[in-house]
Motif scaffolding. Structure first.
Motif, PDB file in Angstrom:
ATOM      1  N   VAL A  51       0.816  -1.215   0.000  1.00 12.80           N
ATOM      2  CA  VAL A  51       0.000   0.000   0.000  1.00 12.80           C
ATOM      3  C   VAL A  51       0.850   1.267   0.000  1.00 12.80           C
ATOM      4  CG1 VAL A  51      -1.839  -1.202   1.248  1.00 12.80           C
ATOM      5  CG2 VAL A  51      -0.142   0.123   2.533  1.00 12.80           C
ATOM      6  N   ASN A  52       0.170   2.365  -0.291  1.00 11.27           N
ATOM      7  CA  ASN A  52       0.748   3.700  -0.195  1.00 11.27           C
ATOM      8  C   ASN A  52       0.678   4.144   1.266  1.00 11.27           C
ATOM      9  OD1 ASN A  52       1.387   6.406  -0.267  1.00 11.27           O
ATOM     10  ND2 ASN A  52      -0.181   6.976  -1.754  1.00 11.27           N
ATOM     11  N   PRO A  53       1.806   4.265   1.953  1.00 15.61           N
ATOM     12  CA  PRO A  53       1.766   4.632   3.377  1.00 15.61           C
ATOM     13  C   PRO A  53       1.064   5.954   3.645  1.00 15.61           C
ATOM     14  CG  PRO A  53       3.961   3.888   2.739  1.00 15.61           C
ATOM     15  CD  PRO A  53       3.181   4.059   1.471  1.00 15.61           C
ATOM     16  N   GLN A  54       1.145   6.874   2.703  1.00 12.54           N
ATOM     17  CA  GLN A  54       0.558   8.190   2.920  1.00 12.54           C
ATOM     18  C   GLN A  54      -0.954   8.109   3.113  1.00 12.54           C
ATOM     19  OE1 GLN A  54       1.891  10.982  -0.005  1.00 12.54           O
ATOM     20  NE2 GLN A  54       1.125  12.764   1.108  1.00 12.54           N
ATOM     21  N   GLU A  55      -1.611   7.179   2.430  1.00 14.63           N
ATOM     22  CA  GLU A  55      -3.060   7.036   2.563  1.00 14.63           C
ATOM     23  C   GLU A  55      -3.462   6.577   3.959  1.00 14.63           C
ATOM     24  OE1 GLU A  55      -4.359   4.402  -0.495  1.00 14.63           O
ATOM     25  OE2 GLU A  55      -4.070   5.876  -2.112  1.00 14.63           O
ATOM     26  N   PHE A  56      -2.540   5.905   4.659  1.00 12.48           N
ATOM     27  CA  PHE A  56      -2.855   5.351   5.975  1.00 12.48           C
ATOM     28  C   PHE A  56      -2.367   6.232   7.121  1.00 12.48           C
ATOM     29  CE2 PHE A  56      -3.462   1.846   3.181  1.00 12.48           C
ATOM     30  CZ  PHE A  56      -4.384   1.011   3.794  1.00 12.48           C
ATOM     31  N   GLU A  57      -1.840   7.407   6.818  1.00 13.50           N
ATOM     32  CA  GLU A  57      -1.345   8.282   7.879  1.00 13.50           C
ATOM     33  C   GLU A  57      -2.417   8.647   8.906  1.00 13.50           C
ATOM     34  OE1 GLU A  57       0.633  11.567   6.033  1.00 13.50           O
ATOM     35  OE2 GLU A  57       2.407  10.375   5.502  1.00 13.50           O
ATOM     36  N   GLU A 111      -4.291   8.357  14.587  1.00 11.85           N
ATOM     37  CA  GLU A 111      -5.378   8.117  15.536  1.00 11.85           C
ATOM     38  C   GLU A 111      -5.182   6.870  16.391  1.00 11.85           C
ATOM     39  OE1 GLU A 111      -7.882  10.126  16.238  1.00 11.85           O
ATOM     40  OE2 GLU A 111      -7.077  11.565  14.794  1.00 11.85           O
ATOM     41  N   TRP A 112      -4.575   5.830  15.826  1.00 10.34           N
ATOM     42  CA  TRP A 112      -4.542   4.543  16.526  1.00 10.34           C
ATOM     43  C   TRP A 112      -3.175   4.216  17.117  1.00 10.34           C
ATOM     44  CZ3 TRP A 112      -7.114  -0.353  13.949  1.00 10.34           C
ATOM     45  CH2 TRP A 112      -7.920  -0.989  14.897  1.00 10.34           C
ATOM     46  N   VAL A 113      -2.119   4.802  16.556  1.00 13.52           N
ATOM     47  CA  VAL A 113      -0.769   4.472  16.998  1.00 13.52           C
ATOM     48  C   VAL A 113      -0.160   5.599  17.820  1.00 13.52           C
ATOM     49  CG1 VAL A 113       1.570   3.877  16.256  1.00 13.52           C
ATOM     50  CG2 VAL A 113      -0.408   2.922  15.043  1.00 13.52           C
ATOM     51  N   LYS A 114      -0.138   6.802  17.269  1.00 14.93           N
ATOM     52  CA  LYS A 114       0.517   7.908  17.967  1.00 14.93           C
ATOM     53  C   LYS A 114      -0.187   8.278  19.263  1.00 14.93           C
ATOM     54  CE  LYS A 114       2.687  10.063  13.930  1.00 14.93           C
ATOM     55  NZ  LYS A 114       2.804  11.292  13.107  1.00 14.93           N
ATOM     56  N   GLN A 115      -1.486   8.016  19.342  1.00 13.05           N
ATOM     57  CA  GLN A 115      -2.238   8.362  20.542  1.00 13.05           C
ATOM     58  C   GLN A 115      -2.134   7.298  21.634  1.00 13.05           C
ATOM     59  OE1 GLN A 115      -3.590  11.365  20.701  1.00 13.05           O
ATOM     60  NE2 GLN A 115      -3.074  11.801  18.579  1.00 13.05           N
ATOM     61  N   ASN A 116      -1.444   6.196  21.339  1.00 14.16           N
ATOM     62  CA  ASN A 116      -1.362   5.086  22.291  1.00 14.16           C
ATOM     63  C   ASN A 116      -0.034   5.146  23.047  1.00 14.16           C
ATOM     64  OD1 ASN A 116      -1.073   2.498  23.530  1.00 14.16           O
ATOM     65  ND2 ASN A 116      -2.553   1.659  22.092  1.00 14.16           N
ATOM     66  N   THR A 155       1.304   3.127  25.063  1.00 11.29           N
ATOM     67  CA  THR A 155       1.981   1.849  25.292  1.00 11.29           C
ATOM     68  C   THR A 155       2.832   1.417  24.103  1.00 11.29           C
ATOM     69  OG1 THR A 155       0.203   0.435  24.415  1.00 11.29           O
ATOM     70  CG2 THR A 155       0.007   1.161  26.704  1.00 11.29           C
ATOM     71  N   ILE A 156       2.676   2.064  22.957  1.00 12.69           N
ATOM     72  CA  ILE A 156       3.430   1.692  21.760  1.00 12.69           C
ATOM     73  C   ILE A 156       4.758   2.439  21.737  1.00 12.69           C
ATOM     74  CG2 ILE A 156       3.450   1.788  19.232  1.00 12.69           C
ATOM     75  CD1 ILE A 156       0.460   1.378  19.253  1.00 12.69           C
ATOM     76  N   VAL A 157       5.829   1.719  21.425  1.00 14.57           N
ATOM     77  CA  VAL A 157       7.160   2.318  21.356  1.00 14.57           C
ATOM     78  C   VAL A 157       7.130   3.509  20.401  1.00 14.57           C
ATOM     79  CG1 VAL A 157       9.552   1.939  20.664  1.00 14.57           C
ATOM     80  CG2 VAL A 157       8.300   0.143  21.885  1.00 14.57           C
ATOM     81  N   VAL A 158       7.648   4.637  20.856  1.00 16.62           N
ATOM     82  CA  VAL A 158       7.619   5.855  20.050  1.00 16.62           C
ATOM     83  C   VAL A 158       8.521   5.698  18.832  1.00 16.62           C
ATOM     84  CG1 VAL A 158       8.122   8.320  20.013  1.00 16.62           C
ATOM     85  CG2 VAL A 158       7.108   7.287  22.051  1.00 16.62           C
ATOM     86  N   ASP A 159       7.983   5.981  17.662  1.00 17.15           N
ATOM     87  CA  ASP A 159       8.728   5.898  16.414  1.00 17.15           C
ATOM     88  C   ASP A 159       7.898   6.582  15.335  1.00 17.15           C
ATOM     89  OD1 ASP A 159      10.559   5.265  14.434  1.00 17.15           O
ATOM     90  OD2 ASP A 159      10.706   3.152  14.994  1.00 17.15           O
ATOM     91  N   LEU A 209      -5.562   0.111  21.011  1.00 18.99           N
ATOM     92  CA  LEU A 209      -4.810  -1.105  20.741  1.00 18.99           C
ATOM     93  C   LEU A 209      -4.211  -1.667  22.026  1.00 18.99           C
ATOM     94  CD1 LEU A 209      -2.915   0.057  17.527  1.00 18.99           C
ATOM     95  CD2 LEU A 209      -4.839  -1.538  17.625  1.00 18.99           C
ATOM     96  N   ARG A 210      -4.209  -2.994  22.131  1.00 19.10           N
ATOM     97  CA  ARG A 210      -3.617  -3.688  23.271  1.00 19.10           C
ATOM     98  C   ARG A 210      -2.437  -4.527  22.794  1.00 19.10           C
ATOM     99  NH1 ARG A 210      -8.510  -5.374  22.786  1.00 19.10           N
ATOM    100  NH2 ARG A 210      -7.915  -7.575  22.757  1.00 19.10           N
TER     101      ARG A 210
END
Length: 249
Positions: free
Chosen positions: A104-110, A115-120, A122-126, A241-242
């Motif tokens: 996929v085109n990563p830009q379409e999924f930004e 919303e789901w990764v950066k706001q969590n 518990t997820i390693v920052v990257d 996400l858990r």
């Protein structure tokens, strides 16, 4: 019983594992961690196309292809592995196995990442970029700084990591080499859903309706076609996400 890491002491043994893994052999039934020294991969570059050929043997030639603009190659240069950009140039952003797996085109999924990764917390920052997904909206993301794969199981709102100490390009080649259809269709619903609902378009996915977080049932008859970005954004608003574990390869 918890097994220790599986260690490969030669390029040939590592290659044999990847080839057999792609064909569904169960050399690693316990899904134990896999390790290999970087020295094992000397001369591995010439095998990378062989690994992609194994992927194509498993999933077939793409039935859908969108050419990747030069501007997108430039945008992700030094942010994504060169090997992945090379695959983009050769195969585009494509759909495989009648819609089971997509690059996929990563830009379409930004928006999903925001919303789901950066706001969590518990997820390693990257800086994560979605590089592939399956028919059910499960996502594979590349961590730009940690060189970690973040994998999101969308329907169940779960995530896990996969890390390796080898180079970025070797990471990408191995990622494609170890994929198989069972991994992309863990509930074995794909064939029935495709027959009942038709082949997916590049911006569509199969999703449970009602969604599982709202009491939906994980049965094939509950699956409907949805626009992937809109559906994943909806899921991101319902449940965070858990973490479900970490695998090292």
């Amino acid at each position: 019983m918890q097994l220790g890491p599986i260690h490969f002491d030669s390029t040939e043994r590592w290659q044999a594992f990847c080839l057999c893994r792609c064909r569904g052999d169960h050399l690693n039934p316990g899904k134990t961690p896999l390790t290999a020294p970087d020295s094992v991969f000397r001369g591995m570059h010439k095998l990378m196309d062989d690994f992609l050929n194994v992927f194509l043997t498993e999933f077939g030639a793409p039935f859908y292809r969108a050419e990747v603009p030069i501007s997108s190659i430039a945008r992700y240069r030094r942010r994504l592995p060169d090997q992945l950009l090379s695959y983009w140039e050769k195969y585009g952003w494509s759909g495989y196995a009648d819609g089971l797996f997509w690059t996929v085109n990563p830009q379409e999924f930004e928006p999903i990442v925001t919303e789901w990764v950066k706001q969590n917390p518990t997820i390693v920052v990257d800086s994560y970029h979605v590089i592939a997904r399956n028919a059910f909206g499960d996502l594979h993301l590349w961590g730009e700084n940690t060189q970690t794969f973040l994998m999101i199981d969308a329907c169940w709102a779960r995530y896990s990591y996969m890390r390796s100490n080898v180079s970025k390009d070797r990471n990408i080649s191995t990622f494609f080499a170890i994929l198989d259809r069972e991994h992309c269709d863990p509930l074995a619903f794909f064939d029935a859903a495709r027959k009942r609902l038709g082949r997916l378009k590049h911006d569509e996915m199969y999703g449970f309706v009602p969604v599982l977080a709202l009491g939906g049932s994980a049965q094939e008859r509950s699956i409907e076609v949805a626009k992937i970005i809109e559906h994943l954004l909806f899921l991101s608003q319902i449940e965070p996400l858990r973490h479900i574990g970490l695998e090292d390869i």
